[in-house]
Every structure is written in C-alpha cells, then in structure tokens.
Design an enzyme around this catalytic site. Structure first.
Site, PDB file in Angstrom:
ATOM      1  N   HIS A 120      40.390  31.100  36.861  1.00 26.07           N
ATOM      2  CA  HIS A 120      41.026  29.896  36.312  1.00 26.07           C
ATOM      3  C   HIS A 120      42.387  30.222  35.689  1.00 26.07           C
ATOM      4  O   HIS A 120      42.446  30.519  34.487  1.00 26.07           O
ATOM      5  CB  HIS A 120      40.135  29.313  35.218  1.00 26.07           C
ATOM      6  CG  HIS A 120      38.916  28.619  35.714  1.00 26.07           C
ATOM      7  ND1 HIS A 120      38.888  27.280  36.014  1.00 26.07           N
ATOM      8  CD2 HIS A 120      37.666  29.082  35.974  1.00 26.07           C
ATOM      9  CE1 HIS A 120      37.678  26.932  36.433  1.00 26.07           C
ATOM     10  NE2 HIS A 120      36.917  28.018  36.415  1.00 26.07           N
TER      11      HIS A 120
ATOM     12  N   CYS B 175      38.531  27.294  41.547  1.00 27.92           N
ATOM     13  CA  CYS B 175      37.082  27.312  41.313  1.00 27.92           C
ATOM     14  C   CYS B 175      36.393  26.264  42.188  1.00 27.92           C
ATOM     15  O   CYS B 175      36.323  26.413  43.389  1.00 27.92           O
ATOM     16  CB  CYS B 175      36.798  27.114  39.820  1.00 27.92           C
ATOM     17  SG  CYS B 175      35.136  27.631  39.355  1.00 27.92           S
TER      18      CYS B 175
ATOM     19  N   GLU C 257      44.561  28.204  34.685  1.00 22.61           N
ATOM     20  CA  GLU C 257      44.871  27.248  33.601  1.00 22.61           C
ATOM     21  C   GLU C 257      44.233  27.674  32.280  1.00 22.61           C
ATOM     22  O   GLU C 257      44.536  27.124  31.231  1.00 22.61           O
ATOM     23  CB  GLU C 257      44.434  25.827  33.991  1.00 22.61           C
ATOM     24  CG  GLU C 257      42.970  25.485  33.820  1.00 22.61           C
ATOM     25  CD  GLU C 257      42.058  26.019  34.927  1.00 22.61           C
ATOM     26  OE1 GLU C 257      42.554  26.797  35.778  1.00 22.61           O
ATOM     27  OE2 GLU C 257      40.855  25.678  34.929  1.00 22.61           O
TER      28      GLU C 257
END
Lengths: 725, 237
Positions: free
Chosen positions: B203, B86, B205
């Site tokens: 993302h 990002c 994560e």
C-alpha cells in the site's frame, strides 16, 4: 389468555415467578405469550442490568470534558478543537465460546454500530481476549476462530484494530472472554442521539433483512454455559461485514440531513429493545407493523420478527412526509429499507401484525426491570489462596534459562501472530502500532493524537478484586502516560460469574469499589461500558475480570514515545521502586506453578506523580524510550526494549530485595526509560524536585542483555525465545 | 492533471488514496462512484484497496463486473494510466487487465506488517522516480496476496521486465524468508506489456508521511505525476 400460566411460559423464557407476577400485576391483565417473550429479553441481565444497576451508579461518570455518560449507545468526551471522541466496550463471550468465528465477528459488528449510531466515524478497534489453558486443543480452536472472526469483520469494514490483549489461563477454559472496544471521532455539533421524538414521525428499518438468526441471544447471554450450550449455536448471529460497511457510510451520510431525528442500532433483543429504548429516551411511544419488516425467511412469527438479532440493521427516525431523501440515499448504497412504523405519544409499545394488535406494552415498564439485591459474602476460600511464604520459594543463582522460559510463555511471548492478522494501518492514522504499551492515532486536521489501551489482570482480581481493579486503572493510565498521553476517560467491561453466587457478587462489589476509587483519583470517568455475568463453565466461575479501556490525549503528535531503546550509551533509569512482592505474578505461575499471595501494593499518589513526570519529560523531548514495567516485571520489560530495538543493555541494580522479586516481581508504578546522557543532569534534578523515586540502572550497550550476575543473554536469544522460533 | 479514485461497495482504502493524492501530494483528485459510466477527464485511475463487494465469491471477482469497469477498461485500452493497489490489483487480474492471479497467502492468514520491496524496473510511468535496485519500505495488509501464474506467463513477465517490485529483505536480497505470502518469483507488483496498467499488493498510500513510519510510497505516486507532467517516457506498444 391463560396460555402463559398453564404452560409456565415464563420458565421457558428464564423469567422468575415473581417477575411473571409483577408483569401481570403492572399490566392489570395477563400478558400473552409474545409479550412475555419481549419481557424476557428486555428484563434479561444483558439488556436490563437488573443485578448490577445499583452498583454501577457508584462509578464516577462526570468530568467537565464528558459530553455523554452512560445511558446512550456510547459515551462521549470533548478533547478540544471541536473534536469529540466516542467510545464503548462490549463483551461477546458466550456467542464466541459456542461459535468463535461468528461470535467474535458479530461482536465487532455490534460495537461498531454503537459508535456510528452516535454519528461518529469509527477510527479504532481494540480486543481484550481471554482463553483457557494454552496447551488444550480446544483453546487452539477457539483462539484461531476468534482471531479469524475479528480479522474477517474488522479488516473488511476498514477500521484499524490497533490494540488489546491476549491472555491464557485455565480459569477461562470453556468460558472465554471476547471484549471488543470501539472508538469513534466526530465534530462537535454533529452528534446524533437515539431518541424517538415527534408524533407520527416515520420509523425506518434499514440494512439486512430480518431472519431467524440470533433469536433469544440476549437471554442466552444471561445464562451459564454448559455442555449443552453447543446446541445453542442457532442463537449466535451471522455477520456480514460488507453490509456493515455500507451501513456505516450510509448512516454517516444520513446524519447530516436535518429531517433525520434519530439513529439507533438493532443489537441484543433486536427490534424489541431498540424501539422501546428509543421511545423511553424520548418519553414517547412507538407503533410498529411487523408485516412491513423485510424478512429473509417465509412464515416468520411475530415473536421471531421482533426478537430476531439479525445483524447489520439500523433504525432511522425521519420527519413525517420527508422520507424521500433518506430512502433515495439508502438506495444509492444498495441498502434495503422499509417504513415499519411511527412514533406515538401514548407511552406504549404497540406491535401490529397484519393490522392486528398482537402486543401492547408500556415502554417504561419494559425498560425498567425490577432491580435485584444479591447476597454479598466474602469467599471463605480467599484467606487460603492469599497465603504465600516467600521462604518456601527457591531463589536461583542464574536466571538465564528462567528468562528464556518466561519470554516463551504464552502470556509474555510476542503477540505478532495475533495483531498481524488485523489491518492496524487502514485509515492511515496509526503512528504507534500494536506491540507497544498503548497504540497512538494521529487526528487528521489537528496536532492532537489519541492513545488507546486495554488492561485487566484476572489473576490479581481473583486474589483481591478491589486491588486488582485499582491496578487495572493505574496500569491503563501508565500505558498511556508512557506514550506521552494524558488519560481522559474509561470504558469498561465487567466479566463475572453468576450474581446468585454470593462469592461472585462480592467480587463484583469489591471490583466496583476499586474502579470507583481509582477512576476518581485519575480523573478518568467511566463514560460507557457493559456487564457480562454468568461467565461460568460447569458451575465454576471465571476469574473476576474487569477490563478497562482507556483513552488519553497527546497535544502534539510529534511528542510521543515508544518502548524500544533508541541508541547506544543512552542511560537507563527506573522510575518507581521494586518491592519484595511476588504474589499473583506471572513468574510464580510460569516457573513455580503457583497462583497465590496478594497482588502488588499500589500507592495512587506515587503512581500519579511518576506518570505525570514521565509525560512532562516526554513532552520536553528528554525521554528517548519509555516502557511500562508490568506483567513479568523488570527483566521482561528490559528484554522487550532490547528485542524491539536490536540493542543490548548493561544493567546493574543495587537492591536488597530477593533476586526473583527484583527481576520478575510486578511492583506497580514503575516505568523503564532511556535518556540521552547529556540530558541526565536535568532529568535527575527534575525527578528529585518532583519527589519521584528514581534510580539509574544501566546503559544501552552492545548486543546482549546483562543484569547483575543473574542474566547474560544475546538479544538474538531473547528474540528467538519471545518469537517462538 | 486529474486523478480518479474508484469507490466500489466495500472499498476501504479509497479515502486513504484520496487523502494521499489530494492532501499530501496536492494534486487534483476526485472519487468515482462504481455506478458511473463516464470517466472522461481523468489522467490516472486508482483502484484502491479494501474488500470490494465483501470479496464474496472470490477476491475482486464481482468488482470486475461493476458498471464502472467497462469505462475503466476502455480508458486503459486507450493508454490511460491505471493503478490497482491490493484489492485493486486483485480486480485487475480478475478483469484480465494483468496476467496471473492472487491466491491465498501461503500461511493461510491475513498479514499486516511493514514490508521491504525492491525496485526492478524504473522505465515505467509508475517507477521513474525510483532507482533501480532501491529498497522501499511499503506496508502490506492482505489475505490473498500470493502472486501466481503459469510458467510461460512468468517467463514473459520476466523477459519484458514487467515485474516492477519484488519482496526483499532490508539489504535488497530476494529471499524466501522475505516473501510474506508465497508469491512466485517474490512478485509484489507487475505492469502490462504496454506499461500503462500497474498492480501491486503493498500500500503506497500508507507510507506517505514521516509519522506513519515511511515516505517511500510517495515515489510511486510522484513517478506518475512526473510522467504526466513531462510525458518524457514513451509507452511500449
């Protein structure tokens, strides 16, 4: 010092003549212009609650799990396993009406500071928004601005915005509501309080430099909005979320130092309020040297420095002679800081400028504005709006187009456009995202989860503020119960008109009565909150609008439930009963353009029974989906469960009430659940044992929603209407 | 093996990345402060998401001048693995470590939602545990995620198989409707020619655990771990 008297300075500062006289009498001398200015903001409704303090005392604020009730920057509850939840809601209505983007952004910044001031990491934001008529250009401008501002600040600072409401009504035209709630998490024993103690301890101002922005913001928030309010734009503060983020991290580091005595944010009324409140809590005094305050602009006057509401500033009280570690930590975070004064023990708020004393005021007098008793009168117009003759409302044969129109209406349509602009996932704890009855966050390092929601139906409260307030609490609790969470505590924001108006004041009194009753009943004490009065536009008060922010606890995050149907052939049940009620409903407004009647009835005992049964069945894994049946009624709730799952439903309701009441009535205490057929025996039996009214109304099937002979639409048609495309 | 997560002022996915690596995948991980000049001892550096320096001026534009970036560029030029997520991807393009730029989403709004992306090339340190054509569910959350590059750069990216992920629908079709931000060629993530620097807007994560709705993000980090453990792939020159 006759300058104040001659210039009638108290008027400029919106103090009354009585207040002006009382100040001089208490001081035993004439207050100077600067001192009068400080009184003006400290005694404004926004800071002093002078119109509401007596009423607010009636609200329940105690329970064995309450660690901190009203009076601090935020309330705290103990949820077990050494976790404490900190929460608070606050309004930023007037700034947002004048400058929507910055008004909303600084609303977020302000409420965040209230949370990390207590030593807690902010973990969630929720926004309860009320706008004017959806079809007005001004509404579109305010809507885009407010949502943009929340998105700008909340996303950058890295706190997920996980819930709230966005409601449109002509009542808020020109006086929108922006109520922001923040929730934080902290380990037991790691709370820090905003209490100035210990003579000669250092007062350090950290964060942004002080500028001329937001001067008199608290006083501005305590006046009615008029056409001229546009010119008050300089009274709106400017937000800097990067500085906000650095402040969060720095403060959470500082709180671990034993030499740090207290943290306090600098919000409404700037240094004047934060310093005097800290001193009042510590029963101490403070002395501040204004020339040491880092300033953004040249030649600021003492009044400008002390009253500035420049954002992203905090006060830290540090043990005398132990400032070094604090200052070097702030340097690491590239934050400005300056020792601007010290704690004293004389009970005075002493302000110096270039070593001259420019103001000296007793702390206790500043924080204890005289309370005002207002006239309470039941509005004469109320009996007229409460009239609703159902006989005059047309009953239809076919409700297909009506359901489509309802789903496409501003308050019932999808709010994806709103919440997709918010980062609702950051911190990676969001296990039920926005769009459901309540959002759920897991707690890392534990099996527990938190469910969060906001509620408040202004139209109900307009028709009956007592009942509207009770319903707001019951619905908030129901939202949480539908996700499997036990309601634990409330933070509220009371948005009303001018207290001088006896109608508005009656509404406030009735609302507080209703809130007290319901919060006591559900054992959800109100641990923090905010009152916003003077919500009027061109002399007309808004709907009385109490917003309830509620937190609930799920013991095991695996035992939660969402609103979408799960699979074909699951049986659909209605918990609770549909009554012949249409008063104040979204259906009456959208389809018949009527705002009349009485809000739905509410039986608290029945409500509690149904909610606790729902939670029990979720915990046992019997309920596959649960959805609160509220705004728009049964048909809307069923449509939403279909849309979110892409599954249809065949529903047959046996009922002797009118078809419109059955489909769109907003009877309280109802939940729509779906259950795997193999569990239905146990499910029904337990319901009967618990005395829960229950009815099997259909099953999950196909790709169409069919309700009796009234509705037959494909899920795609529903979805297109709801999404507006 | 050691991962380093860089913390810029305004990074806000730093802890999420740290948590994903250290507590979900249980690999040694440490934070790297932006004022750090020495980053020796790491095998993979993560530039996390967020709003570095408030994204003031332009996204990622100030972060590239951050003291730590000199060391990061050095590390990558020696073949060290570098992943930008990002805002991290935005910093990589600003720093010239990856071609092209990330500009304002076509709808002019911030968008946060679940997203499907298709794996385009599995012969890299970042995707070797994926299947070619596999559809992953990895969320997005950005205001400036529209990948843009001139025609020549795009052709080069395609020719060298540097596009690792594209936005797609649930079936894996690359369509305009599935493109959330107007990215050219539906590009969601690219790597450099040498295949040791990778940037993506989604993302990973945020999709590491079942309770968050997807575990597909693991595949990206597990690919890196696999690569570091086996060294089975040889980076292109």
């Amino acid at each position: 010092m006759t300058e104040c008297k001659e210039k009638k300075i108290w008027q400029k500062w919106s103090l009354t003549l009585d207040e002006y006289r009382l100040i001089n009498q208490s001081l035993g001398r004439e207050a100077n212009e600067l001192e009068m200015g400080i009184f003006a903001v400290m005694w404004s409704e926004h800071c002093s609650y002078k119109n509401t303090k007596i009423l607010l005392k009636r609200l329940p604020s105690k329970a064995p799990w309450v660690v901190q009730g009203p009076g601090e920057n935020a309330g705290i509850i103990d949820i077990g396993e050494k976790f404490l939840v900190v929460m608070k809601m606050e309004s930023h209505n007037h700034p947002s009406a004048v400058e929507p983007f910055q008004g909303a952004a600084t609303g977020v910044g302000g409420i965040l500071r209230d949370i990390f001031t207590m030593g807690a990491r902010p973990i969630a934001l929720l926004d309860s928004l009320r706008f004017g008529d959806f079809n007005q250009d001004l509404t579109r401008y305010l809507y885009i601005g407010v949502i943009g501002g929340i998105s700008f600040y909340g996303n950058c600072i890295g706190v997920p915005t996980i819930g709230g409401e966005t409601i449109f009504s002509e009542s808020y035209q020109g006086n929108i509501l922006v109520n922001v709630m923040c929730v934080g998490l902290v380990k037991k024993g790691e709370i820090i309080r905003a209490v100035a103690k210990g003579k000669d301890n250092s007062i350090i101002l950290i964060g942004a430099k002080t500028g001329r922005d937001g001067i008199g913001g608290a006083a501005f928030a305590s006046e009615q909005l008029t056409k001229q309010s546009e010119q008050d734009r300089p009274a709106v503060q400017i937000g800097d979320p990067l500085a906000g983020k650095l402040l969060v991290e720095a403060c959470l580091e500082l709180k671990q130092f034993e030499e740090v005595i207290a943290l306090q944010d600098c919000g409404a009324a700037g240094l004047a309020s934060s310093l005097s409140e800290m001193a009042a809590r510590g029963k101490s005094g403070v002395e501040v040297e204004l020339s040491r305050v880092p300033q953004r602009e040249a030649n600021m006057t003492p009044a400008e420095i002390i009253l500035s509401e420049s954002q992203e500033r905090m006060i830290v009280v540090v043990k005398k002679g132990k400032e070094e570690r604090v200052l070097s930590t702030l340097k690491k975070w590239d934050l400005d800081s300056a020792i601007i004064g010290r704690v004293t023990d004389d009970g005075e708020f002493t302000i110096k400028h270039n070593e001259q004393i420019v103001a000296c005021l007793p702390v206790n007098l500043l924080v204890k504005a005289p309370t005002i008793k207002r006239k309470v009168k039941k509005p004469s117009w109320l009996s007229r709006v409460n009239v609703l003759d159902l006989e005059e409302i047309k009953v239809f044969e076919d409700y297909n187009q009506i359901l489509i129109d309802m789903l496409a209406s501003p308050n019932l349509s999808s709010k994806e456009e709103v919440y997709q602009q918010y980062d609702y996932q950051v911190q990676t704890n969001t296990i039920i995202p926005p769009g459901d009855d309540a959002a759920v966050l897991r707690i890392r390092g534990s099996k527990k989860a938190l469910a969060l929601t906001t509620e408040g139906n202004g139209r109900y409260c307009f028709l009956d503020p007592w009942q509207g307030a009770r319903i707001a609490v019951a619905e908030a609790a129901r939202n949480l119960s539908c996700k499997g969470a036990l309601p634990k505590a409330v933070t509220d924001c009371l948005n009303f008109g001018a207290p001088e108006n006896s109608d508005s004041y009656w509404q406030l009194v009735q609302t507080i009565k209703g809130l007290s009753e319901a919060c006591r009943f559900f054992e959800t004490p109100i641990i923090s909150g905010n009152v916003s009065l003077y919500n009027e536009n061109e002399g007309k008060p808004i709907y009385p609008t109490p917003i309830i922010g509620m937190v609930g606890v799920v013991e095991d995050f695996q035992n939660i439930c969402t609103l979408e149907f799960k699979k074909e052939n699951d049986l659909i049940f209605l918990l609770g009963e549909s009554l012949e009620e249409l008063g104040g409903s979204e259906y009456l407004k959208v389809i018949h353009n009527l705002i009349s009647g009485n809000p739905p009835s509410l039986d608290l005992q029945k409500e509690k029974k149904i909610q606790s049964f729902c939670r029990e069945m979720i915990e046992k894994g019997i309920i596959a989906s649960a959805h609160d049946c509220s705004l728009g009624g049964l048909a809307i709730a069923l449509a939403e469960s279909c849309i979110s799952s892409n599954l249809g439903a065949e529903v047959k309701i046996k009922s002797n009430i009118r078809s419109d009441c059955c489909l769109f009535g907003e009877s309280q205490s109802r939940i729509i659940v779906s259950v795997d057929a193999s569990f239905s025996g146990e499910f029904l039996e337990t319901a009967w044992q618990r005395g829960v009214p229950i009815q099997q109304i259909g099953k999950v099937k196909g790709d169409r929603l069919k309700i009796n002979q009234w509705i037959d639409l494909s899920v795609n048609q529903l979805k297109e209407a709801w999404r507006g495309r | 093996m050691k991962f380093g997560v860089v913390q810029f002022p305004g990074s806000n996915c730093d802890y999420d990345c740290y948590y994903a690596l250290k507590y979900v995948l249980r690999v040694p991980t440490a934070f790297i402060w932006h004022k750090e000049k020495d980053i020796s001892g790491y095998d993979c550096i993560v530039l996390p998401g967020g709003f570095s320096y408030g994204d003031y001026l332009r996204v990622g534009a100030i972060a590239r001048y951050s003291p730590v970036m000199k060391a990061v560029v050095d590390f990558a030029s020696k073949g060290g693995l570098l992943i930008g997520i990002c805002n991290g991807f935005q910093i990589l393009t600003e720093a010239g470590l990856l071609p092209g730029a990330l500009i304002r989403n076509h709808c002019l709004r911030f968008i946060c939602k679940p997203q499907n992306i298709r794996v385009e090339n599995i012969e890299t340190p970042f995707t070797n545990r994926c299947q070619k054509g596999q559809v992953l569910k990895v969320p997005i959350a950005h205001g400036e995620g529209c990948y843009y590059a001139d025609q020549k750069t795009l052709e080069e990216l395609e020719e060298n198989n540097q596009v690792l992920f594209r936005y797609c629908d649930i079936e894996g079709e690359i369509t305009k409707a599935a493109n959330p931000n107007g990215s050219l060629h539906n590009i969601a993530g690219i790597c450099n020619k040498k295949r040791n620097i990778f940037g993506l807007m989604p993302h990973p994560e945020r999709s590491m655990e079942e309770c968050l709705g997807s575990t597909d993000g693991r595949l990206i980090f597990e690919s890196i771990i696999n690569y570091l453990q086996t060294d089975s792939l040889i980076l292109k020159d």
